[in-house]
Design a protein around this motif. Structure first.
Motif, PDB file in Angstrom:
ATOM      1  N   MET A 243     -34.795  -2.681  31.299  1.00 41.80           N
ATOM      2  CA  MET A 243     -35.211  -3.632  30.287  1.00 41.80           C
ATOM      3  C   MET A 243     -35.056  -5.042  30.866  1.00 41.80           C
ATOM      4  N   THR A 244     -36.059  -5.864  30.712  1.00 39.49           N
ATOM      5  CA  THR A 244     -36.051  -7.243  31.183  1.00 39.49           C
ATOM      6  C   THR A 244     -35.599  -8.157  30.060  1.00 39.49           C
ATOM      7  N   GLN A 245     -34.738  -9.118  30.386  1.00 44.71           N
ATOM      8  CA  GLN A 245     -34.295 -10.110  29.411  1.00 44.71           C
ATOM      9  C   GLN A 245     -34.824 -11.477  29.830  1.00 44.71           C
TER      10      GLN A 245
ATOM     11  N   GLU B 156     -35.040  -5.934  35.481  1.00 42.91           N
ATOM     12  CA  GLU B 156     -34.814  -4.721  34.704  1.00 42.91           C
ATOM     13  C   GLU B 156     -33.494  -4.085  35.112  1.00 42.91           C
ATOM     14  N   GLY B 157     -32.743  -3.643  34.131  1.00 37.70           N
ATOM     15  CA  GLY B 157     -31.472  -2.994  34.400  1.00 37.70           C
ATOM     16  C   GLY B 157     -30.285  -3.947  34.417  1.00 37.70           C
TER      17      GLY B 157
ATOM     18  N   GLN C  74     -37.210  -9.009  25.144  1.00 39.67           N
ATOM     19  CA  GLN C  74     -36.757  -7.892  25.947  1.00 39.67           C
ATOM     20  C   GLN C  74     -37.909  -6.914  26.036  1.00 39.67           C
TER      21      GLN C  74
END
Length: 71
Positions: free
Chosen positions: A1-3, A43-44, A70
């Motif tokens: 998941m990208t923030q 991601e991650g 996200q």
């Protein structure tokens, strides 16, 4: 998941470079853009604004807000 976080206080390429170095130290692969002023974590990677702001406070008057998105 990208923030994705909004970063205030960046006004030039030098500012973005300082924020980029701090972000990379926290999360290798992080990217910083000046327009729009954003910090994107890979991601991650899961960091919160408080952790990021502690690192940014050492550099100047920069603040991260978010995560905005996200995905």
């Amino acid at each position: 998941m990208t923030q994705v976080f909004e970063v205030s206080g960046m006004h030039c390429g030098g500012c973005a470079s300082r924020v980029q170095r701090a972000a990379t130290a926290l999360a290798p692969g992080a990217t910083v853009t000046l327009d729009p002023p954003r910090l994107t974590l890979p991601e991650g990677t899961a960091l919160n604004a408080e952790t990021i702001n502690k690192a940014l406070a050492e550099l100047g008057d920069y603040r991260a807000k978010g995560p905005l998105a996200q995905g």
